[in-house]
Write a protein that holds these residues in place. Structure first.
Motif, short mmCIF file in Angstrom:
data_model
loop_
_atom_site.label_atom_id
_atom_site.label_comp_id
_atom_site.label_asym_id
_atom_site.label_seq_id
_atom_site.Cartn_x
_atom_site.Cartn_y
_atom_site.Cartn_z
N LEU A 54 -6.56 -37.11 33.66
CA LEU A 54 -6.44 -35.73 33.19
C LEU A 54 -6.34 -35.68 31.67
O LEU A 54 -6.96 -34.84 31.01
N GLY A 55 -5.56 -36.59 31.11
CA GLY A 55 -5.39 -36.61 29.66
C GLY A 55 -6.64 -37.00 28.91
O GLY A 55 -6.78 -36.69 27.71
N SER A 56 -7.57 -37.67 29.58
CA SER A 56 -8.82 -38.09 28.94
C SER A 56 -9.66 -36.89 28.51
O SER A 56 -10.47 -36.98 27.57
N VAL A 57 -9.48 -35.77 29.19
CA VAL A 57 -10.28 -34.58 28.89
C VAL A 57 -9.42 -33.44 28.36
O VAL A 57 -9.82 -32.28 28.36
N GLY A 58 -8.22 -33.78 27.90
CA GLY A 58 -7.36 -32.77 27.30
C GLY A 58 -7.86 -32.35 25.92
O GLY A 58 -8.35 -33.18 25.15
N ASP A 59 -7.78 -31.09 25.62
CA ASP A 59 -8.16 -30.56 24.30
C ASP A 59 -9.59 -30.86 23.91
O ASP A 59 -9.90 -31.13 22.74
N ILE A 60 -10.52 -30.82 24.86
CA ILE A 60 -11.93 -31.04 24.51
C ILE A 60 -12.79 -29.82 24.82
O ILE A 60 -13.95 -29.78 24.44
N ILE A 61 -12.23 -28.82 25.52
CA ILE A 61 -13.05 -27.69 25.95
C ILE A 61 -13.67 -26.94 24.77
O ILE A 61 -14.72 -26.32 24.89
N HIS A 62 -13.01 -27.00 23.62
CA HIS A 62 -13.48 -26.26 22.45
C HIS A 62 -14.36 -27.09 21.52
O HIS A 62 -14.87 -26.57 20.53
N ARG A 63 -14.54 -28.35 21.84
CA ARG A 63 -15.28 -29.25 20.95
C ARG A 63 -16.76 -29.31 21.29
O ARG A 63 -17.15 -29.34 22.46
N GLY A 64 -17.59 -29.32 20.26
CA GLY A 64 -19.02 -29.48 20.47
C GLY A 64 -19.35 -30.93 20.75
O GLY A 64 -18.49 -31.81 20.73
N GLY A 65 -20.63 -31.23 20.99
CA GLY A 65 -21.04 -32.60 21.27
C GLY A 65 -20.56 -33.05 22.64
O GLY A 65 -20.34 -32.24 23.54
N THR A 66 -20.39 -34.37 22.79
CA THR A 66 -19.94 -34.92 24.06
C THR A 66 -19.07 -36.14 23.82
O THR A 66 -19.47 -37.07 23.10
N ILE A 67 -17.88 -36.15 24.41
CA ILE A 67 -16.97 -37.28 24.22
C ILE A 67 -17.51 -38.54 24.89
O ILE A 67 -17.09 -39.65 24.57
N LEU A 68 -18.46 -38.38 25.83
CA LEU A 68 -19.07 -39.53 26.49
C LEU A 68 -20.24 -40.09 25.69
O LEU A 68 -20.84 -41.08 26.10
N ARG A 69 -20.54 -39.44 24.58
CA ARG A 69 -21.67 -39.84 23.75
C ARG A 69 -22.98 -39.68 24.54
O ARG A 69 -22.98 -39.42 25.72
N SER A 70 -24.07 -39.84 23.85
CA SER A 70 -25.36 -39.70 24.52
C SER A 70 -26.36 -40.67 23.91
O SER A 70 -26.20 -41.10 22.76
N ALA A 71 -27.36 -41.01 24.67
CA ALA A 71 -28.41 -41.91 24.19
C ALA A 71 -29.63 -41.71 25.07
O ALA A 71 -29.54 -41.17 26.18
N ARG A 72 -30.77 -42.14 24.57
CA ARG A 72 -31.99 -42.06 25.36
C ARG A 72 -32.38 -43.46 25.80
O ARG A 72 -32.23 -44.43 25.06
N LEU A 73 -32.90 -43.58 27.01
CA LEU A 73 -33.35 -44.86 27.54
C LEU A 73 -34.70 -44.66 28.22
O LEU A 73 -34.78 -44.52 29.44
N GLY A 253 -24.81 -28.30 17.04
CA GLY A 253 -23.39 -28.53 16.82
C GLY A 253 -22.55 -27.28 16.92
O GLY A 253 -23.02 -26.18 17.21
N GLY A 254 -21.26 -27.47 16.67
CA GLY A 254 -20.34 -26.35 16.64
C GLY A 254 -19.56 -26.16 17.92
O GLY A 254 -19.94 -26.65 18.99
N SER A 255 -18.47 -25.45 17.80
CA SER A 255 -17.63 -25.14 18.96
C SER A 255 -18.40 -24.25 19.93
O SER A 255 -19.00 -23.26 19.51
N PRO A 256 -18.42 -24.58 21.22
CA PRO A 256 -19.17 -23.76 22.18
C PRO A 256 -18.60 -22.35 22.31
O PRO A 256 -17.39 -22.14 22.20
N SER A 257 -19.48 -21.42 22.53
CA SER A 257 -19.07 -20.03 22.72
C SER A 257 -18.30 -19.89 24.03
O SER A 257 -18.32 -20.77 24.90
N ALA A 258 -17.62 -18.77 24.18
CA ALA A 258 -16.91 -18.50 25.42
C ALA A 258 -17.87 -18.51 26.61
O ALA A 258 -17.53 -19.01 27.69
N THR A 259 -19.07 -17.98 26.41
CA THR A 259 -20.06 -17.95 27.48
C THR A 259 -20.42 -19.36 27.92
O THR A 259 -20.50 -19.65 29.13
N ASP A 260 -20.64 -20.26 26.97
CA ASP A 260 -20.99 -21.64 27.32
C ASP A 260 -19.83 -22.38 27.97
O ASP A 260 -20.02 -23.18 28.89
#
Length: 319
Positions: A54-73, A253-260
């Motif tokens: 639960l703590g791994s995803v605490g305080d991330i709802i307002h953050r842009g990007g992805t905490i899991l990172r991303s890459a193409r393969l 980028g940027g903090s996601p909107s309420a809709t998102d």
């Protein structure tokens, strides 16, 4: 089902973190172990997998990007590479996977589904180009970012009697250009789905000039042509001070909107529910404010369709 995993793949989009949070918290609420796969399918193949709490995803709802990172393969189209990813899932005892991303991510999820592993796709892309859903996670934030830029550019355009060409993202889909152009009051909107000649653009600019309009905004999707190229063509044909603004990756980028945030939370939670119901090979979406799901195999074979009514309205209001 006791263990599931979640990954983000392809281009990042605002709201991906809200979707990750929903998957993790919904899963734990139902007594599942939830694992995060870092750097998309690349991380899957390389076993970059960690258990999330639960703590791994605490305080991330307002953050842009992805905490899991991303890459193409790109190599994930190879069946042997797909099997390497499948082996990693089995190695960690994972029984279901939530894939957050766009068309390429869905194709990866479909490949694993065809190998007998249950996957659910969640539409995360600013381009809004996934079939089976009216909106994708990140689209609303992206168009608001573009509209904010248009408003600021219009201020300086009117001050200096200039024509501004604003290039936005969208190689194969014009939703960002169309929605932001309409909401931002652009005089001309150029999208890949609707062909427009340079003569028509010039005629529109001249009509505005004749009625006393001293500045104009042109929004062009990158899939049509570069903003620089369009500006050069205009300068050759009309007597106007033409400038270019390429918004680029600021749109992602940027903090996601309420809709998102709201959309991501609903879609992420539904993805977990589908896995718990034993339904793999599905893609979630939203249609008429109702959460729906379709077969991923159908979604990836359906071309993106632009809303012709919005195209018509944009033309009528830009006279």
């Amino acid at each position: 089902m006791k263990k599931i995993a979640v990954l983000t793949s392809g281009g990042d989009s605002p709201g991906m973190n809200a979707a990750i949070r929903a998957v993790v918290r919904k899963g734990i609420y139902h007594d599942l172990e939830v694992y995060g796969i870092y750097h998309g399918f690349h991380g899957l193949v390389n076993g970059n997998i960690e258990k999330l709490e639960l703590g791994s995803v605490g305080d991330i709802i307002h953050r842009g990007g992805t905490i899991l990172r991303s890459a193409r393969l790109p190599e994930f189209v190879n069946p042997e590479v797909q099997k390497e990813g499948l082996e990693q899932l089995h190695k960690h005892g994972i029984e279901g996977l939530v894939v957050i991303g766009g068309d390429g991510s869905y194709r990866g999820a479909n490949a694993l589904t065809n190998l007998g592993f249950p996957c659910v796709g969640v539409p995360g892309t600013i381009d809004n180009d996934i079939s089976g859903t009216e909106f994708t996670i990140g689209f609303d934030t992206a168009i608001n970012t573009v509209i904010d830029a248009i408003d600021k550019i219009r201020d300086t355009a009117s001050s200096h009697d200039r024509t501004f060409v604003i290039e936005v993202m969208g190689r194969g889909a014009g939703d960002i250009a169309l929605w932001s152009g309409l909401a931002g009051g652009a005089e001309t909107i150029l999208i890949p789905e609707e062909k427009e000649t340079i003569d028509n653009i010039i005629d529109r600019l001249n009509r505005g000039k004749q009625r006393g309009k001293r500045h104009s905004i042109i929004v062009v999707a990158e899939g049509v042509m570069s903003g620089v190229k369009l500006a050069e063509q205009l300068k050759e044909r009309i007597d106007a001070d033409v400038r270019v603004s390429v918004l680029g990756h600021i749109q992602r980028g940027g903090s996601p909107s309420a809709t998102d945030r709201f959309l991501a939370s609903r879609l992420g939670a539904r993805a977990v529910e589908l896995l718990l119901e034993g339904k793999g090979g599905r893609a979630v979406g939203i249609v008429k404010n109702t959460i729906v799901d379709h077969a991923i195999s159908e979604i990836i074979n359906q071309p993106h369709k632009i809303d012709n009514e919005i195209i018509r309205l944009a033309k009528e209001l830009s006279i």
